[in-house]
Design an enzyme around this catalytic site. Structure first.
Site, PDB file in Angstrom:
ATOM      1  N   ASP A 149      33.808 -20.495   8.857  1.00 38.53           N
ATOM      2  CA  ASP A 149      33.217 -19.333   8.194  1.00 38.53           C
ATOM      3  C   ASP A 149      34.234 -18.774   7.202  1.00 38.53           C
ATOM      4  O   ASP A 149      35.446 -18.907   7.410  1.00 38.53           O
ATOM      5  CB  ASP A 149      32.865 -18.252   9.223  1.00 38.53           C
ATOM      6  N   ASP A 193      24.897 -20.464   7.289  1.00 36.88           N
ATOM      7  CA  ASP A 193      24.385 -19.221   7.865  1.00 36.88           C
ATOM      8  C   ASP A 193      23.457 -18.507   6.884  1.00 36.88           C
ATOM      9  O   ASP A 193      22.463 -17.893   7.289  1.00 36.88           O
ATOM     10  CB  ASP A 193      25.531 -18.288   8.250  1.00 36.88           C
TER      11      ASP A 193
END
Length: 171
Positions: free
Chosen positions: A121, A137
């Site tokens: 991320d 995401d």
């Protein structure tokens, strides 16, 4: 109308391209951000922050790698199955987009879990201290929001009756 085989081929190609974009962004984050200070895009609002996420959204279920891989396999099998049963008409274009985004997001994060043991991320909205996230995401979040809007405001029960999840009709 184009053939079902062509539509499925296009589904695969678009999904593949989205997964490649996700993986390229994660590679860049790993290469340029790992072990370095955050890269501030907009001071106090948005920055690039490298994070190895071993859980799910909002840091839930940390260390449940096998669970996430099993769930990803389920999604990777279920979404194409459902996609093939959605009528290939203009009315259902949005559901096709939702399916592609769900599949690309699930595949992108599954690749990370299998290859690295965690999801990379790197997007961080510091203004609201939002959890760090990635391109896959975004795909899943947009697909979820779009699906909710479509179910509430666009599609009817008659539309959903046209989606045959049992045996597939020949066209």
């Amino acid at each position: 109308m184009k053939s079902r085989k062509w539509q499925m081929f296009l589904f695969g190609i678009i999904t593949f391209v989205l997964v490649v974009l996700d993986q390229a962004a994660k590679w860049a984050a790993q290469y340029y951000l790992r072990g370095r200070n955050d890269f501030v895009i907009w001071n106090g609002v948005f920055e690039l922050h490298y994070l190895e996420n071993r859980g799910s959204a909002f840091g839930l279920l940390q260390g449940k790698r096998i669970f996430f891989i099993v769930m990803a396999v389920f999604v990777l099998l279920a979404v194409p199955y459902i996609y093939a049963r959605i009528p290939f008409t203009r009315r259902f274009l949005y559901l096709h987009i939702v399916a592609i985004l769900f599949l690309a997001g699930a595949a992108g994060n599954a690749i990370d879990r299998i290859v690295h043991g965690y999801v990379i991320d790197f997007f961080y909205f510091s203004l609201i201290d939002f959890p760090v996230f990635n391109v896959a995401d975004i795909y899943v979040s947009v697909a979820t929001a779009l699906l909710i809007v479509l179910v509430w405001f666009y599609y009817t029960d008659d539309d959903f009756a046209q989606i045959h999840l049992g045996r597939m009709k020949r066209q």
